[in-house]
Write a protein that holds these residues in place. Structure first.
Motif, PDB file in Angstrom:
ATOM      1  N   GLU A  85      -5.078   6.712  -3.960  1.00 24.06           N
ATOM      2  CA  GLU A  85      -6.188   7.149  -4.818  1.00 24.06           C
ATOM      3  C   GLU A  85      -5.900   8.506  -5.467  1.00 24.06           C
ATOM      4  O   GLU A  85      -6.527   8.881  -6.446  1.00 24.06           O
ATOM      5  CB  GLU A  85      -7.496   7.208  -4.012  1.00 24.06           C
ATOM      6  N   PHE A 121       3.862  -1.270   3.827  1.00 27.45           N
ATOM      7  CA  PHE A 121       3.032  -0.054   3.808  1.00 27.45           C
ATOM      8  C   PHE A 121       3.910   1.179   3.935  1.00 27.45           C
ATOM      9  O   PHE A 121       4.842   1.208   4.740  1.00 27.45           O
ATOM     10  CB  PHE A 121       2.047  -0.102   4.990  1.00 27.45           C
ATOM     11  N   LYS A 124      -1.767  -1.515  -3.878  1.00 30.74           N
ATOM     12  CA  LYS A 124      -2.798  -0.479  -3.864  1.00 30.74           C
ATOM     13  C   LYS A 124      -2.109   0.877  -3.843  1.00 30.74           C
ATOM     14  O   LYS A 124      -1.616   1.317  -2.810  1.00 30.74           O
ATOM     15  CB  LYS A 124      -3.726  -0.586  -2.653  1.00 30.74           C
ATOM     16  N   SER A 182       0.833   7.168   6.620  1.00 28.63           N
ATOM     17  CA  SER A 182       0.787   7.846   7.916  1.00 28.63           C
ATOM     18  C   SER A 182       0.912   6.841   9.070  1.00 28.63           C
ATOM     19  O   SER A 182       0.533   5.669   8.932  1.00 28.63           O
ATOM     20  CB  SER A 182      -0.526   8.611   8.032  1.00 28.63           C
ATOM     21  N   ALA A 197      -9.965   2.647   0.569  1.00 29.04           N
ATOM     22  CA  ALA A 197      -8.699   2.084   1.035  1.00 29.04           C
ATOM     23  C   ALA A 197      -8.902   1.104   2.192  1.00 29.04           C
ATOM     24  O   ALA A 197      -8.252   0.067   2.271  1.00 29.04           O
ATOM     25  CB  ALA A 197      -7.774   3.210   1.464  1.00 29.04           C
ATOM     26  N   TRP A 213       0.970   8.955  -2.101  1.00 29.25           N
ATOM     27  CA  TRP A 213       0.972   9.766  -3.323  1.00 29.25           C
ATOM     28  C   TRP A 213       2.238  10.611  -3.481  1.00 29.25           C
ATOM     29  O   TRP A 213       2.470  11.164  -4.537  1.00 29.25           O
ATOM     30  CB  TRP A 213      -0.258  10.704  -3.320  1.00 29.25           C
ATOM     31  N   ILE A 254       0.881  -1.178   0.000  1.00 28.42           N
ATOM     32  CA  ILE A 254       0.000   0.000   0.000  1.00 28.42           C
ATOM     33  C   ILE A 254       0.914   1.223   0.000  1.00 28.42           C
ATOM     34  O   ILE A 254       1.798   1.341   0.852  1.00 28.42           O
ATOM     35  CB  ILE A 254      -0.929   0.004   1.238  1.00 28.42           C
ATOM     36  N   THR A 255       0.713   2.091  -0.980  1.00 26.19           N
ATOM     37  CA  THR A 255       1.689   3.182  -1.182  1.00 26.19           C
ATOM     38  C   THR A 255       1.017   4.556  -1.172  1.00 26.19           C
ATOM     39  O   THR A 255      -0.181   4.672  -1.447  1.00 26.19           O
ATOM     40  CB  THR A 255       2.455   2.975  -2.510  1.00 26.19           C
TER      41      THR A 255
HETATM   42  P1  ADP Z   1      -1.567  10.261   3.570  1.00 20.08           P
HETATM   43  O1  ADP Z   1      -2.230  11.078   4.606  1.00 20.08           O
HETATM   44  O2  ADP Z   1      -0.185  10.610   3.295  1.00 20.08           O
HETATM   45  O3  ADP Z   1      -2.406  10.057   2.346  1.00 20.08           O
HETATM   46  P2  ADP Z   1      -2.349   7.649   4.426  1.00 20.08           P
HETATM   47  O4  ADP Z   1      -1.733   6.784   5.450  1.00 20.08           O
HETATM   48  O5  ADP Z   1      -3.755   8.108   4.646  1.00 20.08           O
HETATM   49  O6  ADP Z   1      -1.347   8.853   4.245  1.00 20.08           O
HETATM   50  O7  ADP Z   1      -2.313   6.963   2.993  1.00 20.08           O
HETATM   51  C1  ADP Z   1      -1.258   6.174   2.519  1.00 20.08           C
HETATM   52  C2  ADP Z   1      -1.855   4.996   1.764  1.00 20.08           C
HETATM   53  O8  ADP Z   1      -2.644   4.263   2.661  1.00 20.08           O
HETATM   54  C3  ADP Z   1      -2.777   5.379   0.614  1.00 20.08           C
HETATM   55  O9  ADP Z   1      -2.639   4.434  -0.432  1.00 20.08           O
HETATM   56  C4  ADP Z   1      -4.150   5.278   1.242  1.00 20.08           C
HETATM   57  O10 ADP Z   1      -5.173   5.017   0.308  1.00 20.08           O
HETATM   58  C5  ADP Z   1      -3.942   4.093   2.143  1.00 20.08           C
HETATM   59  N1  ADP Z   1      -4.868   3.998   3.275  1.00 20.08           N
HETATM   60  C6  ADP Z   1      -5.450   4.997   3.982  1.00 20.08           C
HETATM   61  N2  ADP Z   1      -6.237   4.494   4.951  1.00 20.08           N
HETATM   62  C7  ADP Z   1      -6.154   3.138   4.870  1.00 20.08           C
HETATM   63  C8  ADP Z   1      -6.733   2.039   5.605  1.00 20.08           C
HETATM   64  N3  ADP Z   1      -7.548   2.246   6.641  1.00 20.08           N
HETATM   65  N4  ADP Z   1      -6.407   0.794   5.214  1.00 20.08           N
HETATM   66  C9  ADP Z   1      -5.571   0.581   4.191  1.00 20.08           C
HETATM   67  N5  ADP Z   1      -5.007   1.554   3.468  1.00 20.08           N
HETATM   68  C10 ADP Z   1      -5.279   2.825   3.801  1.00 20.08           C
END
Ligand code: ADP
Length: 483
Positions: free
Chosen positions: A179, A228, A176, A231, A210, A152, A149-150
């Motif tokens: 988005e 992963f 994944k 955040s 996600a 942006w 899971i990556t």
């Molecule tokens: P940012 O705030 O930098 O976007 P996130 O941790 O929200 O950091 O997002 C990083 C990746 O994790 C993205 O691909 C996002 O879609 C995915 N993501 C966010 N929430 C979840 C979740 N609950 N489960 C799995 N993947 C997630």
């Protein structure tokens, strides 16, 4: 600004011109326009991709390392052959200046190249036996189906940094991408297929749900590893979700990088370091200098020199060749930066330059420097993820180390000093996974990237990066007679 025909050709059937149920829009953050629509996939597609990866595993892991390496090398060549279009895709969907996104493509490709080479070096060991007639050996085997899971902010390299070692090791992968940036990810997939990657070896799930995709990945016992980058709160959720099936995990999470400038630093070098480490990608990297700690003796001189340089930075749409800063990724990112700056100013910080959303668009934030920043302000403990440099003042080396380590995060830290003793002391005492000593740009494919404390688990890149996708098997051959 819209996608060119060459960029569309890289995306093929993955993109659509029109909105429809089951699709989501990919936006250009610089002008708010819709670039195209992609499939909005969910748990069912994720489970199908895992099944395909599981089915492909025996064939892929059964190839020789050299055979896998040849396909990876071809992929690397194709990515580099499409450098300009790949770079513009990143600029269009992420906002980052084109000069930097060219670097993102070559940086991303460098992981494919490195792990194509490392594929052939997954060595085991022979261990001197403790009893006669025994042969003790370790071999390294691919862990199995992996999920990635990556984020942006580095939409190409965060994928290649995970996928290349996985593939090199013999694993198959379901990815994944964020988005916010599915297009450069899908273009990578097109090129992987062109390079000869068999069906099921790499799959990609583009999705705005996600959580649902993450749950399908983490609950599936066929997935043996999750990598992963994102955040810390999401990383913690995913780590917990991997526990019931005891998956191997790699977590690259948030940072709160201190950047220490001592009285004895070369100020010009330190300024270059801050510019590179703070404003690259408009401050949206997890190794960005988040707190700039400057020793009292040079604080005023350093501030004046930094402000002069920051004032000259060009904030423009990323596709303009001389752009140095583009828009931030979305409104949430802007709201966070505005809040942190407001909080700092309300508690006594001064805006030396910038400090506002720029007139050219709602997602453009000015390159900013704040002075008189203190530890009681939120900006001391929160990852800014924007082009704002808060300058703190310290008196002694001990105080600097205390302030630098006063965070639950431990990803990257930087320090500038010309004193060799201090350089070695400080590098050793900083509680971080990576330290740039007189160096503001530390990421390479040949060195281990990763954090300690709440910044994560595991390393990416380097020899260590391959190990994350391998299991060690110890084999004791007994009854061999005298050997
Ligand atoms: P940012 O705030 O930098 O976007 P996130 O941790 O929200 O950091 O997002 C990083 C990746 O994790 C993205 O691909 C996002 O879609 C995915 N993501 C966010 N929430 C979840 C979740 N609950 N489960 C799995 N993947 C997630």
């Amino acid at each position: 600004m819209q996608l060119s025909s060459a960029q569309k050709a890289l995306l093929g059937d993955y993109i659509h011109a029109d909105a429809a149920p089951g699709r989501f829009a990919v936006l250009n953050p610089a002008d708010g326009s819709t670039l195209c629509y992609v499939q909005n996939q969910g748990a069912a597609e994720t489970t199908a991709a895992i099944a395909a990866a599981d089915a492909a595993f025996a064939g892929w892991s059964g190839l020789t390392a050299k055979a896998r390496s040849i396909i990876l090398k071809k992929w690397n060549e194709l990515v580099l052959a499409h450098l300009e279009d790949m770079a513009m895709l990143v600029t269009l969907e992420q906002g980052r200046p084109i000069k930097e996104t060219r670097g993102e493509v070559t940086y991303g490709a460098s992981f494919i190249e490195w792990f194509a080479e490392e594929a052939k070096r997954a060595y085991g060991r022979t261990i001197p036996a403790t009893l006669p007639g025994k042969h003790l050996q370790t071999i390294k085997q691919p862990v199995g189906v992996c999920a990635a899971i990556t984020p942006w902010n580095f939409p190409i390299s965060m994928i290649t940094r995970k996928v290349s070692p996985a593939l090199a090791a013999g694993c198959t992968v379901v990815i994944k991408p964020s988005e916010e940036t599915p297009l450069s990810a899908l273009a990578l997939l097109t090129l992987a297929r062109q390079a000869g990657m068999p069906d099921g070896v790499i799959s990609m799930i583009t999705s705005t749900t996600a959580k649902e995709v993450g749950e399908a990945m983490t609950s599936d016992p066929r997935v043996k590893k999750l990598s992963f980058t994102g955040s810390t709160p999401v990383g913690k959720l995913l780590y917990a979700a991997c526990a019931p099936t005891m998956k191997k995990v790699s977590m690259e999470l948030g940072g709160n990088a201190p950047f220490l400038v001592f009285d004895d630093a070369n100020i010009d070098d330190a300024i270059e370091g801050v510019l590179a480490s703070k404003y690259r990608n408009s401050g949206q990297t997890c190794v960005c200098a988040n707190r700039i700690l400057v020793q009292a003796g040079i604080y005023d001189r350093f501030t004046a020199a930094l402000v002069e340089r920051v004032k000259a930075m060009k904030l423009e749409p990323g596709w303009q060749e001389d752009s140095q800063l583009g828009p931030l990724i979305n409104q949430k990112a802007i709201d966070k930066v505005v809040h942190l700056v407001d909080d700092a100013v309300a508690h006594g910080a001064k805006v030396a330059t910038g400090g506002h959303v720029d007139g050219q668009g709602p997602l453009f934030y000015q390159a900013s420097v704040l002075t008189n920043v203190t530890e009681d302000m939120e900006i001391f403990s929160t990852e800014i993820f924007g082009p704002v440099a808060p300058l703190f003042k310290f008196d002694s080396e001990d105080e600097a180390i205390r302030m630098a380590n006063d965070t639950p995060f431990g990803l990257a830290a930087y320090a500038y000093t010309r004193d060799i003793g201090r350089a070695m002391r400080v590098a050793s005492k900083l509680q971080y996974g990576m330290v740039g000593m007189n160096d503001g740009v530390i990421s390479t494919e040949v060195t281990p990237f990763g954090g300690i404390k709440e910044s994560g688990i595991g390393r990416e890149g380097a020899v260590e990066g391959l190990e994350e996708y391998l299991s060690v098997k110890y084999i004791s051959y007994g009854g061999l007679g005298a050997i």
